[in-house]
Design a protein around this motif. Structure first.
Motif, PDB file in Angstrom:
ATOM      1  N   TRP A   1     -38.692 -85.336  48.106  1.00  0.00           N
ATOM      2  CA  TRP A   1     -39.849 -84.611  47.398  1.00  0.00           C
ATOM      3  C   TRP A   1     -40.372 -85.468  46.838  1.00  0.00           C
ATOM      4  O   TRP A   1     -41.518 -85.354  45.905  1.00  0.00           O
ATOM      5  CB  TRP A   1     -39.046 -83.747  46.458  1.00  0.00           C
ATOM      6  CG  TRP A   1     -39.274 -83.190  45.838  1.00  0.00           C
ATOM      7  CD1 TRP A   1     -39.781 -81.361  44.975  1.00  0.00           C
ATOM      8  CD2 TRP A   1     -38.672 -83.661  43.563  1.00  0.00           C
ATOM      9  NE1 TRP A   1     -40.263 -81.411  44.323  1.00  0.00           N
ATOM     10  CE2 TRP A   1     -39.919 -82.632  43.202  1.00  0.00           C
ATOM     11  CE3 TRP A   1     -38.646 -84.208  43.272  1.00  0.00           C
ATOM     12  CZ2 TRP A   1     -39.244 -82.388  41.456  1.00  0.00           C
ATOM     13  CZ3 TRP A   1     -37.742 -84.532  42.264  1.00  0.00           C
ATOM     14  CH2 TRP A   1     -38.719 -83.580  41.331  1.00  0.00           C
TER      15      TRP A   1
ATOM     16  N   SER B   1     -34.131 -79.441  51.269  1.00  0.00           N
ATOM     17  CA  SER B   1     -35.700 -79.210  51.270  1.00  0.00           C
ATOM     18  C   SER B   1     -36.268 -81.147  51.023  1.00  0.00           C
ATOM     19  O   SER B   1     -37.318 -81.228  50.214  1.00  0.00           O
ATOM     20  CB  SER B   1     -35.572 -78.420  49.524  1.00  0.00           C
ATOM     21  OG  SER B   1     -35.238 -77.039  50.372  1.00  0.00           O
ATOM     22  N   GLY B   2     -35.662 -81.548  51.703  1.00  0.00           N
ATOM     23  CA  GLY B   2     -35.979 -82.890  50.952  1.00  0.00           C
ATOM     24  C   GLY B   2     -35.731 -83.674  49.869  1.00  0.00           C
ATOM     25  O   GLY B   2     -36.528 -84.259  49.232  1.00  0.00           O
ATOM     26  N   HIS B   3     -34.954 -83.113  48.677  1.00  0.00           N
ATOM     27  CA  HIS B   3     -34.588 -83.141  47.424  1.00  0.00           C
ATOM     28  C   HIS B   3     -34.301 -84.173  47.306  1.00  0.00           C
ATOM     29  O   HIS B   3     -33.654 -84.202  45.755  1.00  0.00           O
ATOM     30  CB  HIS B   3     -34.592 -81.861  46.717  1.00  0.00           C
ATOM     31  CG  HIS B   3     -35.385 -81.577  45.316  1.00  0.00           C
ATOM     32  ND1 HIS B   3     -35.184 -82.047  44.858  1.00  0.00           N
ATOM     33  CD2 HIS B   3     -36.749 -80.106  45.194  1.00  0.00           C
ATOM     34  CE1 HIS B   3     -36.251 -81.630  43.817  1.00  0.00           C
ATOM     35  NE2 HIS B   3     -36.732 -80.631  44.010  1.00  0.00           N
TER      36      HIS B   3
ATOM     37  N   MET C   1     -32.888 -70.971  51.039  1.00  0.00           N
ATOM     38  CA  MET C   1     -33.004 -71.869  48.898  1.00  0.00           C
ATOM     39  C   MET C   1     -32.271 -71.503  48.114  1.00  0.00           C
ATOM     40  O   MET C   1     -32.263 -70.230  48.046  1.00  0.00           O
ATOM     41  CB  MET C   1     -34.496 -71.917  49.041  1.00  0.00           C
ATOM     42  CG  MET C   1     -35.268 -73.081  48.040  1.00  0.00           C
ATOM     43  SD  MET C   1     -36.623 -72.849  48.349  1.00  0.00           S
ATOM     44  CE  MET C   1     -37.370 -73.513  49.808  1.00  0.00           C
TER      45      MET C   1
ATOM     46  N   ALA D   1     -32.688 -70.948  45.328  1.00  0.00           N
ATOM     47  CA  ALA D   1     -33.875 -69.911  44.687  1.00  0.00           C
ATOM     48  C   ALA D   1     -33.874 -68.445  45.458  1.00  0.00           C
ATOM     49  O   ALA D   1     -34.445 -67.347  44.670  1.00  0.00           O
ATOM     50  CB  ALA D   1     -35.362 -70.496  44.456  1.00  0.00           C
ATOM     51  N   ASP D   2     -33.671 -68.395  46.299  1.00  0.00           N
ATOM     52  CA  ASP D   2     -33.357 -67.280  47.200  1.00  0.00           C
ATOM     53  C   ASP D   2     -31.967 -66.458  47.321  1.00  0.00           C
ATOM     54  O   ASP D   2     -31.727 -65.781  48.036  1.00  0.00           O
ATOM     55  CB  ASP D   2     -34.249 -67.092  48.424  1.00  0.00           C
ATOM     56  CG  ASP D   2     -34.972 -67.560  48.447  1.00  0.00           C
ATOM     57  OD1 ASP D   2     -36.343 -67.021  47.143  1.00  0.00           O
ATOM     58  OD2 ASP D   2     -35.943 -67.879  49.351  1.00  0.00           O
TER      59      ASP D   2
ATOM     60  N   ASP E   1     -33.743 -75.416  41.312  1.00  0.00           N
ATOM     61  CA  ASP E   1     -33.266 -74.159  42.747  1.00  0.00           C
ATOM     62  C   ASP E   1     -34.327 -74.337  44.382  1.00  0.00           C
ATOM     63  O   ASP E   1     -34.082 -73.394  44.433  1.00  0.00           O
ATOM     64  CB  ASP E   1     -33.605 -72.696  41.829  1.00  0.00           C
ATOM     65  CG  ASP E   1     -35.007 -72.390  41.831  1.00  0.00           C
ATOM     66  OD1 ASP E   1     -36.119 -72.525  42.040  1.00  0.00           O
ATOM     67  OD2 ASP E   1     -35.604 -71.810  41.243  1.00  0.00           O
ATOM     68  N   ARG E   2     -34.540 -75.456  44.699  1.00  0.00           N
ATOM     69  CA  ARG E   2     -35.302 -76.171  45.408  1.00  0.00           C
ATOM     70  C   ARG E   2     -34.661 -76.043  46.868  1.00  0.00           C
ATOM     71  O   ARG E   2     -35.172 -76.506  47.788  1.00  0.00           O
ATOM     72  CB  ARG E   2     -36.776 -76.512  45.537  1.00  0.00           C
ATOM     73  CG  ARG E   2     -37.509 -76.061  44.826  1.00  0.00           C
ATOM     74  CD  ARG E   2     -38.340 -74.756  44.661  1.00  0.00           C
ATOM     75  NE  ARG E   2     -38.322 -73.801  43.649  1.00  0.00           N
ATOM     76  CZ  ARG E   2     -39.089 -72.580  43.009  1.00  0.00           C
ATOM     77  NH1 ARG E   2     -39.926 -72.601  44.502  1.00  0.00           N
ATOM     78  NH2 ARG E   2     -38.238 -71.249  43.166  1.00  0.00           N
TER      79      ARG E   2
ATOM     80  N   SER F   1     -32.029 -71.509  36.898  1.00  0.00           N
ATOM     81  CA  SER F   1     -32.664 -72.837  37.544  1.00  0.00           C
ATOM     82  C   SER F   1     -34.025 -72.087  37.867  1.00  0.00           C
ATOM     83  O   SER F   1     -34.101 -71.132  37.515  1.00  0.00           O
ATOM     84  CB  SER F   1     -31.936 -71.941  39.482  1.00  0.00           C
ATOM     85  OG  SER F   1     -30.673 -72.767  39.297  1.00  0.00           O
ATOM     86  N   ASN F   2     -34.773 -73.144  38.290  1.00  0.00           N
ATOM     87  CA  ASN F   2     -36.193 -73.213  38.105  1.00  0.00           C
ATOM     88  C   ASN F   2     -36.431 -74.209  39.346  1.00  0.00           C
ATOM     89  O   ASN F   2     -36.083 -74.836  39.499  1.00  0.00           O
ATOM     90  CB  ASN F   2     -36.650 -72.533  36.619  1.00  0.00           C
ATOM     91  CG  ASN F   2     -36.117 -74.161  35.834  1.00  0.00           C
ATOM     92  OD1 ASN F   2     -36.271 -74.845  36.348  1.00  0.00           O
ATOM     93  ND2 ASN F   2     -35.895 -73.171  34.449  1.00  0.00           N
ATOM     94  N   LEU F   3     -37.492 -73.785  39.374  1.00  0.00           N
ATOM     95  CA  LEU F   3     -38.864 -74.911  39.924  1.00  0.00           C
ATOM     96  C   LEU F   3     -39.332 -76.189  38.627  1.00  0.00           C
ATOM     97  O   LEU F   3     -39.270 -75.294  37.560  1.00  0.00           O
ATOM     98  CB  LEU F   3     -39.954 -74.446  40.221  1.00  0.00           C
ATOM     99  CG  LEU F   3     -41.111 -75.450  41.273  1.00  0.00           C
ATOM    100  CD1 LEU F   3     -40.552 -75.909  42.447  1.00  0.00           C
ATOM    101  CD2 LEU F   3     -42.142 -74.427  41.436  1.00  0.00           C
ATOM    102  N   ARG F   4     -38.932 -77.490  39.829  1.00  0.00           N
ATOM    103  CA  ARG F   4     -39.508 -78.356  38.927  1.00  0.00           C
ATOM    104  C   ARG F   4     -40.783 -79.058  39.088  1.00  0.00           C
ATOM    105  O   ARG F   4     -40.792 -78.956  40.526  1.00  0.00           O
ATOM    106  CB  ARG F   4     -38.419 -79.424  38.837  1.00  0.00           C
ATOM    107  CG  ARG F   4     -37.474 -79.316  37.520  1.00  0.00           C
ATOM    108  CD  ARG F   4     -37.852 -79.503  36.384  1.00  0.00           C
ATOM    109  NE  ARG F   4     -36.521 -79.977  35.659  1.00  0.00           N
ATOM    110  CZ  ARG F   4     -35.951 -78.547  35.534  1.00  0.00           C
ATOM    111  NH1 ARG F   4     -36.211 -77.255  35.622  1.00  0.00           N
ATOM    112  NH2 ARG F   4     -34.966 -78.709  34.775  1.00  0.00           N
ATOM    113  N   HIS F   5     -41.629 -78.708  38.626  1.00  0.00           N
ATOM    114  CA  HIS F   5     -43.340 -79.624  38.803  1.00  0.00           C
ATOM    115  C   HIS F   5     -43.147 -81.011  39.134  1.00  0.00           C
ATOM    116  O   HIS F   5     -44.016 -81.775  39.500  1.00  0.00           O
ATOM    117  CB  HIS F   5     -44.328 -79.109  38.234  1.00  0.00           C
ATOM    118  CG  HIS F   5     -44.488 -77.336  38.543  1.00  0.00           C
ATOM    119  ND1 HIS F   5     -44.719 -76.540  39.853  1.00  0.00           N
ATOM    120  CD2 HIS F   5     -44.364 -76.208  37.456  1.00  0.00           C
ATOM    121  CE1 HIS F   5     -45.143 -75.280  39.467  1.00  0.00           C
ATOM    122  NE2 HIS F   5     -44.319 -75.723  38.624  1.00  0.00           N
TER     123      HIS F   5
END
Lengths: 139, 453
Positions: free
Chosen positions: B38, B74-76, B114, B116-117, B136-137, B314-318
């Motif tokens: 990521w 997810s390669g995180h 994921m 998130a899902d 959450d990715r 949880s949320n998405l980090r840009h």
């Protein structure tokens, strides 16, 4: 593909204030929607916004990856089918866009959250989102 | 959406296995797509990508091949768990809620779902994850395999709530593992770094759906640390984000609520602003930032967010970054945090990102960073992607060691087998099980060889 930066101006106190507030928002509330969209609703939403088409297989990948940012324009991502937003990116060359997609660039995560995507998928997705067929070798 | 029904029923099994054994696989060529994580820091050119369309295809592929494999979620991760010159197996087709047991509340998901899902389908059956990490990715399998965790002195990490899982071993055996029948292999597989095979489905404990209210404030670090133990005990989740080159910290407390949704509007330009500001700050001598930061923190108003648990936690980090995280015994947390902050500033390490400081309940997993009979303080340090992180992390890591720290498996660390054996009582037991399940080392890349051979 979140390219281009604007210049910071203004006196330090204001900038620092913005920085802290932005940092807070970024750390804790960076995204209002948490779920990853599945292909159905997002496909319907963007139908007609692009001049290009994707195969069903690539569309499914796109809906679970690129669409997270490239539908609503999150994180400064150019929106699918928006020629004005894509134009400055395309000026850098489609090969550069592909490299940024695979390696990551600014807020664009490497591989765009698509671990199963091959290079050919990314090329199709870039064409789809930008509405611009390739004019050069991208590999 | 799968309606309420017994999990792991015959129909669910049939649906997961499907009627075909299809998988797509690419052979290495000049055009093989490289893999990057990521943050873009880690990469490899695998022999090819394998994307099983269903569990049967995954089993078929593993049984019919002998080469090196690494599963990818997810390669995180920031540690090199994935890079391989063998094949990478992408599990993103193994996703979704597969079943839910009304009696126990346990829910079974495809391992490639994921994070998130997880929330929405659980919410539809009136359930929720007990805790979640703040990003959450990641896939569910990737998250439990690295002992990814959330915040809370009375809450465990994701692996702690795993009730059962299905593991496809490197020799192609299908192992259905749970606490009752899986014994040691189950305990090892709950946090396995993808070293025991490929996980295809996970059954997790859940609880009744709930709502949360998150409140963010700014405090002096001294005040925040003075009351941290009491705050951690009195809030469901409580953590700090101490600023470097500042006397202040952000403080985040999250508790259950019946209040209606309130999601503060997000400035669509905030992420780019943040990046611009990071660039500006990084061009300002580090010690000159302190008056800039300290002089304006009083202007910050508390911020509130209310919603279903899975939307608040949880949320998405840009903005991309690289990260190191260690868990130190709770009694050492305060001292370790202070020493890192003081050392970084004394050595004028150029970093803008705040740290993250929180408590997590001890658990019974074998290789979880919080495993054992005491609770832990988790301390994270970050550096913006594209900037030098090694100088910062190299200075901080020995401080973590000094306080008895254990590394997060998915984040940057430099430990090998010898040190890890001393940190985890069950490390040698894990190694034995790994050797039994993977006698030819199919799942080992260079990083895992350093850890386990």
């Amino acid at each position: 593909m979140t390219e281009g930066r604007k210049q910071i101006s203004g006196e330090p106190r204001r900038i620092a204030s913005i920085a802290l507030i932005t940092l807070t928002a970024w750390l804790l509330q960076s995204c209002t929607e948490s779920e990853v969209g599945e292909a159905g609703p997002l496909t319907a939403e963007i139908t007609g916004t692009s001049k290009m088409a994707l195969s069903a297989d690539v569309m499914e990948k796109w809906a679970r990856s690129c669409a997270q940012c490239h539908v609503a324009g999150q994180a400064g991502a150019p929106r699918t089918g928006n020629a004005e937003e894509w134009s400055p990116r395309l000026e850098k060359g489609q090969a550069m866009l592909l490299e940024h997609t695979i390696k990551g660039f600014n807020m664009m995560p490497a591989l765009g959250y698509c671990m199963s995507c091959e290079t050919s998928d990314f090329i199709a997705m870039i064409e789809f989102m930008s509405g611009s067929p390739r004019k050069e070798s991208m590999q | 959406m799968i309606s309420r029904r017994k999990f792991l029923t015959g129909s669910a099994m049939a649906g997961l296995f499907g009627s075909s054994c299809a998988f797509s696989s690419t052979a290495k060529s000049a055009n093989t797509t490289p893999w990057y994580n990521w943050s873009g820091e880690l990469s490899c050119v695998p022999a090819g990508r394998v994307v099983p369309k269903n569990e049967a295809a995954l089993v078929n592929y593993i049984q019919s091949t002998t080469g090196a494999l690494r599963p990818v979620g997810s390669g995180h991760s920031f540690s090199p768990l994935v890079p391989t010159d063998g094949h990478i197996i992408v599990i993103d087709q193994l996703r979704g809620l597969l079943g839910y047991d009304e009696k126990s509340g346990d829910a079974t998901f495809g391992a490639g779902t994921m994070l998130a899902d997880l929330g929405a389908p659980l919410n539809e059956v009136g359930r929720a994850m007990i805790n979640m990490p703040d990003i959450d990715r990641q896939t569910f399998a990737g998250a439990i395999s690295t002992a990814t965790h959330g915040t809370g002195i009375s809450l465990g990490g994701l692996s702690d709530y795993v009730r059962a899982l299905r593991l496809i071993t490197p020799t192609g055996k299908i192992l259905d593992l749970d606490a009752a029948s899986g014994g040691d292999v189950f305990e090892a597989a709950r946090v396995s770094l993808g070293a025991l095979g490929v996980i295809s489905q996970i059954t997790t404990k859940t609880r009744s759906a709930y709502r949360l209210k998150a409140v963010t404030t700014v405090k002096t670090l001294e005040d925040a640390l003075d009351t941290f133990d009491a705050d951690a005990a009195s809030n469901r989740h409580h953590e700090l984000f101490p600023f470097l080159y500042s006397d202040y910290t952000m403080s985040l407390s999250i508790n259950e609520t019946d209040e209606p949704d309130f999601i503060p509007p997000v400035d669509p330009g905030a992420d780019q602003q943040f990046r611009d500001i990071v660039d500006l700050w990084m061009s300002t001598p580090a010690m000159l930032r302190k008056p800039m930061v300290d002089s304006v923190v009083g202007m910050m108003e508390p911020e509130t967010k209310v919603g279903p648990s899975y939307r608040v936690l949880s949320n998405l980090r840009h903005n991309r970054f690289n990260e190191m995280e260690y868990a130190v015994p709770l009694r050492n947390g305060n001292a370790c945090l202070r020493e890192i902050l003081n050392t970084v500033m004394a050595q004028k390490i150029d970093v803008v990102f705040p740290l993250e400081y929180r408590y997590v309940q001890g658990d019974e997993t074998w290789l979880g960073m919080h495993s054992g009979h005491e609770d832990f303080a988790a301390i994270s340090i970050h550096q913006q992607a594209g900037y030098d992180y090694k100088t910062y992390f190299d200075i901080a890591e020995p401080i973590f060691w000094k306080y008895g720290g254990r590394p997060h498996w998915g984040k940057v660390h430099s430990l090998g087998r010898e040190q890890l054996t001393t940190l985890y009582p069950k490390f040698e037991d894990f190694r034995k099980i790994r050797a039994e399940l993977d006698p030819h080392g199919r799942m080992l890349n260079a990083h895992l060889k350093k850890l386990f051979l």
